[in-house]
Design a protein around this motif. Structure first.
Motif, PDB file in Angstrom:
ATOM      1  N   LEU A  21     -25.387  -7.025 -16.078  1.00  0.00           N
ATOM      2  CA  LEU A  21     -24.588  -6.756 -17.277  1.00  0.00           C
ATOM      3  C   LEU A  21     -24.033  -5.341 -17.310  1.00  0.00           C
ATOM      4  CD1 LEU A  21     -23.649  -8.132 -19.842  1.00  0.00           C
ATOM      5  CD2 LEU A  21     -25.802  -7.535 -20.927  1.00  0.00           C
ATOM      6  N   GLY A  22     -24.260  -4.553 -16.283  1.00  0.00           N
ATOM      7  CA  GLY A  22     -23.777  -3.179 -16.310  1.00  0.00           C
ATOM      8  C   GLY A  22     -22.270  -3.057 -16.254  1.00  0.00           C
ATOM      9  N   GLU A  23     -21.595  -4.103 -15.734  1.00  0.00           N
ATOM     10  CA  GLU A  23     -20.154  -3.991 -15.517  1.00  0.00           C
ATOM     11  C   GLU A  23     -19.290  -5.057 -16.192  1.00  0.00           C
ATOM     12  OE1 GLU A  23     -19.638  -2.029 -11.232  1.00  0.00           O
ATOM     13  OE2 GLU A  23     -21.298  -3.444 -11.333  1.00  0.00           O
ATOM     14  N   PRO A  24     -19.692  -6.325 -16.260  1.00  0.00           N
ATOM     15  CA  PRO A  24     -18.735  -7.347 -16.725  1.00  0.00           C
ATOM     16  C   PRO A  24     -18.257  -7.206 -18.154  1.00  0.00           C
ATOM     17  CG  PRO A  24     -20.934  -8.291 -16.455  1.00  0.00           C
ATOM     18  CD  PRO A  24     -20.965  -6.930 -15.840  1.00  0.00           C
ATOM     19  N   ALA A  25     -18.980  -6.457 -18.999  1.00  0.00           N
ATOM     20  CA  ALA A  25     -18.548  -6.320 -20.396  1.00  0.00           C
ATOM     21  C   ALA A  25     -17.480  -5.251 -20.589  1.00  0.00           C
ATOM     22  CB  ALA A  25     -19.755  -6.017 -21.292  1.00  0.00           C
ATOM     23  N   LEU A  26     -17.178  -4.470 -19.558  1.00  0.00           N
ATOM     24  CA  LEU A  26     -16.195  -3.396 -19.714  1.00  0.00           C
ATOM     25  C   LEU A  26     -14.736  -3.862 -19.616  1.00  0.00           C
ATOM     26  CD1 LEU A  26     -16.371   0.214 -18.487  1.00  0.00           C
ATOM     27  CD2 LEU A  26     -14.349  -1.098 -17.906  1.00  0.00           C
ATOM     28  N   PRO A  27     -14.360  -4.707 -18.653  1.00  0.00           N
ATOM     29  CA  PRO A  27     -12.922  -4.990 -18.449  1.00  0.00           C
ATOM     30  C   PRO A  27     -12.162  -5.528 -19.648  1.00  0.00           C
ATOM     31  CG  PRO A  27     -14.176  -5.647 -16.519  1.00  0.00           C
ATOM     32  CD  PRO A  27     -15.190  -5.288 -17.568  1.00  0.00           C
TER      33      PRO A  27
ATOM     34  N   PRO B 233       0.821  -1.210   0.000  1.00  0.00           N
ATOM     35  CA  PRO B 233       0.000   0.000   0.000  1.00  0.00           C
ATOM     36  C   PRO B 233       0.855   1.261   0.000  1.00  0.00           C
ATOM     37  CG  PRO B 233       0.060  -0.944   2.196  1.00  0.00           C
ATOM     38  CD  PRO B 233       0.823  -1.888   1.306  1.00  0.00           C
ATOM     39  N   LEU B 234       0.366   2.262  -0.701  1.00  0.00           N
ATOM     40  CA  LEU B 234       1.023   3.560  -0.789  1.00  0.00           C
ATOM     41  C   LEU B 234       0.046   4.577  -0.213  1.00  0.00           C
ATOM     42  CD1 LEU B 234       3.383   5.277  -1.838  1.00  0.00           C
ATOM     43  CD2 LEU B 234       2.322   5.237  -4.094  1.00  0.00           C
ATOM     44  N   GLU B 235       0.400   5.172   0.901  1.00  0.00           N
ATOM     45  CA  GLU B 235      -0.529   6.066   1.592  1.00  0.00           C
ATOM     46  C   GLU B 235      -0.820   7.315   0.765  1.00  0.00           C
ATOM     47  OE1 GLU B 235      -0.960   8.742   5.680  1.00  0.00           O
ATOM     48  OE2 GLU B 235       0.689   7.280   5.495  1.00  0.00           O
ATOM     49  N   CYS B 236      -2.097   7.703   0.738  1.00  0.00           N
ATOM     50  CA  CYS B 236      -2.493   8.939   0.058  1.00  0.00           C
ATOM     51  C   CYS B 236      -3.715   9.518   0.751  1.00  0.00           C
ATOM     52  CB  CYS B 236      -2.802   8.679  -1.418  1.00  0.00           C
ATOM     53  SG  CYS B 236      -4.388   7.865  -1.708  1.00  0.00           S
ATOM     54  N   ASN B 237      -4.064  10.735   0.372  1.00  0.00           N
ATOM     55  CA  ASN B 237      -5.259  11.405   0.889  1.00  0.00           C
ATOM     56  C   ASN B 237      -6.250  11.688  -0.230  1.00  0.00           C
ATOM     57  OD1 ASN B 237      -4.737  12.214   3.917  1.00  0.00           O
ATOM     58  ND2 ASN B 237      -2.797  12.524   2.839  1.00  0.00           N
ATOM     59  N   ILE B 238      -6.217  10.883  -1.275  1.00  0.00           N
ATOM     60  CA  ILE B 238      -7.104  11.056  -2.424  1.00  0.00           C
ATOM     61  C   ILE B 238      -8.368  10.225  -2.196  1.00  0.00           C
ATOM     62  CG2 ILE B 238      -7.278  10.957  -4.934  1.00  0.00           C
ATOM     63  CD1 ILE B 238      -4.947  12.681  -3.878  1.00  0.00           C
ATOM     64  N   PRO B 239      -9.553  10.810  -2.313  1.00  0.00           N
ATOM     65  CA  PRO B 239     -10.783  10.013  -2.148  1.00  0.00           C
ATOM     66  C   PRO B 239     -10.865   8.941  -3.231  1.00  0.00           C
ATOM     67  CG  PRO B 239     -11.273  12.375  -2.140  1.00  0.00           C
ATOM     68  CD  PRO B 239      -9.856  12.230  -2.589  1.00  0.00           C
ATOM     69  N   MET B 240     -11.228   7.746  -2.851  1.00  0.00           N
ATOM     70  CA  MET B 240     -11.354   6.646  -3.808  1.00  0.00           C
ATOM     71  C   MET B 240     -12.706   5.961  -3.629  1.00  0.00           C
ATOM     72  SD  MET B 240      -7.514   4.992  -3.628  1.00  0.00           S
ATOM     73  CE  MET B 240      -7.234   5.325  -1.883  1.00  0.00           C
ATOM     74  N   GLY B 241     -13.321   5.623  -4.756  1.00  0.00           N
ATOM     75  CA  GLY B 241     -14.608   4.950  -4.716  1.00  0.00           C
ATOM     76  C   GLY B 241     -14.748   3.999  -5.883  1.00  0.00           C
ATOM     77  N   PRO B 242     -15.796   3.193  -5.882  1.00  0.00           N
ATOM     78  CA  PRO B 242     -15.994   2.234  -6.976  1.00  0.00           C
ATOM     79  C   PRO B 242     -16.257   2.932  -8.298  1.00  0.00           C
ATOM     80  CG  PRO B 242     -17.922   2.316  -5.533  1.00  0.00           C
ATOM     81  CD  PRO B 242     -16.864   3.119  -4.864  1.00  0.00           C
ATOM     82  N   TRP B 243     -15.549   2.500  -9.322  1.00  0.00           N
ATOM     83  CA  TRP B 243     -15.717   2.986 -10.693  1.00  0.00           C
ATOM     84  C   TRP B 243     -16.114   1.786 -11.529  1.00  0.00           C
ATOM     85  CZ3 TRP B 243     -14.096   2.491 -15.738  1.00  0.00           C
ATOM     86  CH2 TRP B 243     -14.187   3.615 -16.579  1.00  0.00           C
ATOM     87  N   ARG B 244     -16.981   1.941 -12.462  1.00  0.00           N
ATOM     88  CA  ARG B 244     -17.619   0.853 -13.208  1.00  0.00           C
ATOM     89  C   ARG B 244     -16.713  -0.385 -13.357  1.00  0.00           C
ATOM     90  NH1 ARG B 244     -20.873   1.880 -18.891  1.00  0.00           N
ATOM     91  NH2 ARG B 244     -22.049  -0.079 -18.899  1.00  0.00           N
ATOM     92  N   ALA B 245     -17.213  -1.529 -12.867  1.00  0.00           N
ATOM     93  CA  ALA B 245     -16.430  -2.768 -12.786  1.00  0.00           C
ATOM     94  C   ALA B 245     -15.202  -2.547 -11.917  1.00  0.00           C
ATOM     95  CB  ALA B 245     -16.048  -3.301 -14.159  1.00  0.00           C
ATOM     96  N   PRO B 246     -15.414  -2.173 -10.637  1.00  0.00           N
ATOM     97  CA  PRO B 246     -14.288  -1.865  -9.763  1.00  0.00           C
ATOM     98  C   PRO B 246     -13.232  -2.964  -9.778  1.00  0.00           C
ATOM     99  CG  PRO B 246     -16.360  -1.411  -8.647  1.00  0.00           C
ATOM    100  CD  PRO B 246     -16.710  -2.091  -9.924  1.00  0.00           C
ATOM    101  N   ARG B 247     -11.994  -2.527  -9.766  1.00  0.00           N
ATOM    102  CA  ARG B 247     -10.826  -3.397  -9.770  1.00  0.00           C
ATOM    103  C   ARG B 247     -10.647  -4.089 -11.116  1.00  0.00           C
ATOM    104  NH1 ARG B 247     -10.444  -8.126  -5.421  1.00  0.00           N
ATOM    105  NH2 ARG B 247     -11.788  -9.120  -6.952  1.00  0.00           N
ATOM    106  N   SER B 248     -11.693  -4.777 -11.592  1.00  0.00           N
ATOM    107  CA  SER B 248     -11.580  -5.510 -12.856  1.00  0.00           C
ATOM    108  C   SER B 248     -11.272  -4.595 -14.026  1.00  0.00           C
ATOM    109  CB  SER B 248     -12.882  -6.272 -13.135  1.00  0.00           C
ATOM    110  OG  SER B 248     -13.134  -7.220 -12.125  1.00  0.00           O
TER     111      SER B 248
END
Length: 750
Positions: free
Chosen positions: A713-719, A515-530
């Motif tokens: 189907l909103g997310e799996p077709a993007l990665p 992990p690299l510490e930061c103060n940037i807000p992070m949230g889920p973006w379409r197909a998070p992680r994938s």
């Protein structure tokens, strides 16, 4: 379980209701008019309180025959307001033209109402079938009793019950009075339709809001208007977590049309109410104009020292050290790499990006008599209610939340920061307040897709087979204090599972992260992680295939192997159906004529696949790259396996095509630079999105009907889109893309 009055229920009825309610949705709220629980049914204001048939919280059939169905999930453009009611309507055997769809407000009677992770369909699909089938069964029973005929001689069709032998029929409106007196049938007595008899599911149905959207009807959160409403803006520190020292409030209050201006102290939670200055005015334009004259002295805090350049340098330094967490350590990675005939090393990186939904964040709130009423375009109304309770101390039962349509979400509206800002402002002024973010607010105060750095090594044996895989993932995290101890908590979408492909397939595999510490807000973006892991891993697999002199399709099929299902082993513990993935991979190869075409220099095909959000997807991209480096995606072929039934063919195609466009936009253009703790980009002038000229010429979508449960189907077709395109670029030019976005790589060739 939600509270239901069961004092007078018999033992059998009690168990039926409690068992169904415990199942996670609302079957426990099937209602008999004699039940005191009937008062629990949510009644949108547009449904008349006059007589009608209300077998559950989702269905109302009026004496006129008009059928009203409630859509409980937020509509953010994914089409759920149309598709889930279609499931009820199919089983109810009602004419779609007779149906009115209403958006349900937040109410525990509906069960979970969040929309994220492509879970809305798989979570509700079977239960919604039963909702419609139970109502149909009761209507058939009502007709049987009125006609004094066996129910087995009757069928439901076209919003009516028919007796085929005599030709008699009664439309639903004629049956509601009798049906309302009947007990709800036991679940085991209700029969669902066979899929071969579906008339509605699998067809093309236009979105129920489409006419209103194209004619400019006020459907969205930003359209809300209330009598006596004030219009608010909220200025936060350009450095995340910065605090207000002082502001020229007297100057702002003296401006024409300004009703108030004040400081809100806020807190330190990047997903909550941060410190800032609120301005309230007679119009949004007046508030925006006054904000330009606002002068705030900020205490920037420690985040002001952060920059993307600094993160990049630190990640490179950390990559030379052992990872702080070992996610998978199979075999002997050092020996396998040392013994490999060919070794490939590569570093991949991608930036923070914004959701950039077309409707900026907004919320309307009205605090009166100790209660808060909210109108919000939210993906997670429960979180909005919760944050208001926890931050402002307003009891849950004193918060009414109306779910408006959202102009895009992509995961952004799962985080309720804009809701708590509006509520906090409204609590101080006690009149209706509509808070509207500017586009600059939206880009510079988003909950971003996390950036990341992957340092990869792969080894091949003398037969060109993958025998070693090492990935050191340097990712982003926030410092948190739990039980008095400080630790680093990975950002949303910034974690790596030890089960991530090809983690369970390669005999010698080391997956580690730091992990690299930061103060940037992070949230889920379409197909998070994938959305980024697929690009990294399937691009690197392509590198290894070419290093081995192997066909990229054949190489992937060899890695997948011959096992039917690979069990989950890591924290995610998700099994992987190898046969399903091989099926879509072979199907997309067939439909794209993989290996059967000859391309000139500057043109090529690329292939990729990915399993995420329960969907198995493979894609082939065909591209042309000019000698000057201009990219054109000529064609994308998509093969999907999302289970046994496509609910709405029109909506499903839209989701896949939208995923391709969204994925290509992020791949080609989107990045956020960070300097002195600030996001540099501010609007679409320096944060470009895909224009029509850069869109693929063709997107061919194929749905494989399988025996597996229906999923979203909103997310799996993007990665798979990004690696398919980048692999095609390599095939066309010999240039390997290892940094996002594409504009950072010179694609010119000679």
């Amino acid at each position: 379980m939600n509270s239901v009055n069961l004092e007078n229920a018999g033992r059998r009825d009690f168990f039926r209701k409690t068992a169904l309610a415990g199942g996670g949705l609302v079957l426990g709220f099937y209602l008999n008019p004699a039940d005191s629980a009937a008062k629990r049914v949510a009644k949108p204001s547009t449904i008349s309180e006059t007589a009608g048939f209300k077998p559950n919280a989702f269905i109302h059939i009026a004496l006129s025959g008009k059928v009203t169905l409630i859509s409980k999930q937020p509509e953010i453009g994914q089409g759920i307001k149309t598709s889930l009611p279609m499931v009820i309507a199919e089983e109810l055997e009602v004419n779609w033209k007779d149906v009115v769809i209403l958006q349900g407000d937040l109410d525990p009677v509906y069960g979970s109402q969040s929309a994220g992770g492509s879970r809305s369909t798989p979570t509700n699909y079977e239960e919604f079938h039963r909702l419609g089938a139970t109502a149909r069964t009761m209507l058939i029973t009502a007709a049987a009793e009125l006609w004094k005929l066996p129910a087995t001689e009757l069928i439901a069709k076209d919003s009516a019950i028919h007796h085929l032998a005599s030709g008699r029929q009664l439309n639903y409106g004629k049956l509601v009075e009798k049906a309302s007196t009947l007990p709800v049938p036991a679940p085991e007595s209700v029969h669902l339709k066979d899929s071969k008899d579906y008339k509605l599911l699998g067809t093309r149905i236009g979105g129920v809001d489409n006419p209103g959207i194209v004619t400019g009807k006020p459907l969205f959160g930003i359209d809300v208007k209330l009598p006596g409403m004030l219009y608010a803006v909220y200025e936060k520190s350009p450095v995340f977590g910065g605090k207000v020292v002082s502001a020229n409030l007297d100057k702002i209050k003296s401006l024409p049309g300004i009703r108030n201006a004040f400081i809100i102290s806020g807190g330190s939670d990047l997903k909550g109410l941060l410190p800032g200055v609120a301005i309230l005015a007679d119009s949004t334009w007046t508030a925006f104009s006054a904000r330009k004259q606002l002068k705030v002295v900020w205490d920037d805090g420690e985040a002001a020292a952060e920059s993307w350049a600094g993160f990049t340098a630190k990640a490179k330094e950390l990559s030379t050290q052992p990872g702080t967490e070992i996610l998978r350590n199979d075999g002997n990675i050092k020996a396998a790499l040392d013994g490999s005939v060919k070794k490939v090393d590569a570093a991949y990186s991608y930036p923070f990006i914004s959701h950039a939904s077309i409707e900026p964040q907004n919320c309307t709130a009205w605090y009166k008599d100790g209660a808060m009423e909210i109108w919000a375009p939210t993906q997670n109304p429960e979180a909005g209610q919760k944050i208001v309770t926890e931050t402002l101390g307003i009891p849950k039962d004193k918060i009414i939340l109306h779910i408006t349509r959202s102009g895009g979400g992509f995961g952004r509206r799962l985080i309720p920061d804009y809701i708590i800002e509006a509520a906090a402002i409204a609590q101080q002024v006690k009149v209706p307040v509509k808070l509207t973010w500017t586009r600059e607010d939206d880009l510079q105060h988003d909950q971003y897709r996390a950036g990341g750095f992957h340092f990869l090594r792969g080894g091949l044996n003398d037969q060109g087979k993958l025998v070693a895989w090492h990935n050191h993932f340097v990712t982003f995290a926030h410092k948190v204090i739990k039980d008095g101890k400080s630790s680093l908590e990975l950002g949303s979408g910034a974690n790596l599972s030890g089960d991530e492909f090809p983690g369970r397939w390669v005999e010698n595999c080391l997956l580690e992260q730091t992990p690299l510490e930061c103060n940037i807000p992070m949230g889920p973006w379409r197909a998070p992680r994938s959305n980024v892991l697929a690009w990294v891993f399937h691009s690197f697999i392509d590198e290894l295939a070419h290093a081995a002199g192997r066909d990229p399709l054949e190489f992937r099929l060899e890695i997948l192997g011959n096992k039917d299902v690979i069990p989950g082993t890591g924290k995610q513990d998700i099994p992987y159906d190898v046969n399903r993935m091989k099926h879509v991979l072979q199907h997309v190869a067939e439909k794209s004529e993989w290996g059967k075409k000859t391309f000139p220099r500057g043109q090529g095909q690329g292939i990729a696949f990915h399993f995420s959000h329960r969907g198995y997807i493979a894609q082939v991209a065909e591209v042309t790259v000019s000698m000057e480096g201009k990219l054109k995606v000529d064609r994308v072929v998509v093969s999907t396996d999302i289970g046994a039934q496509i609910v709405n063919l029109s909506g499903a195609e839209n989701q896949v095509q939208g995923s391709v466009i969204d994925g290509l936009s992020a791949l080609m253009f989107q990045e956020l630079n960070i300097e002195k703790g600030r996001i540099v980009q501010s609007n679409f002038g320096d944060y470009p999105l895909l224009r029509i000229a850069d869109a693929p010429t063709r997107v061919d979508v194929h749905f494989l009907k399988t025996v597996y449960p229906v999923t979203g189907l909103g997310e799996p077709a993007l990665p798979p889109l990004a690696p398919a395109v980048c692999n095609a670029i390599f095939a066309a030019t010999g240039i390997r893309v290892r940094q996002l976005p594409l504009l950072r790589t010179d694609l010119s060739w000679s």
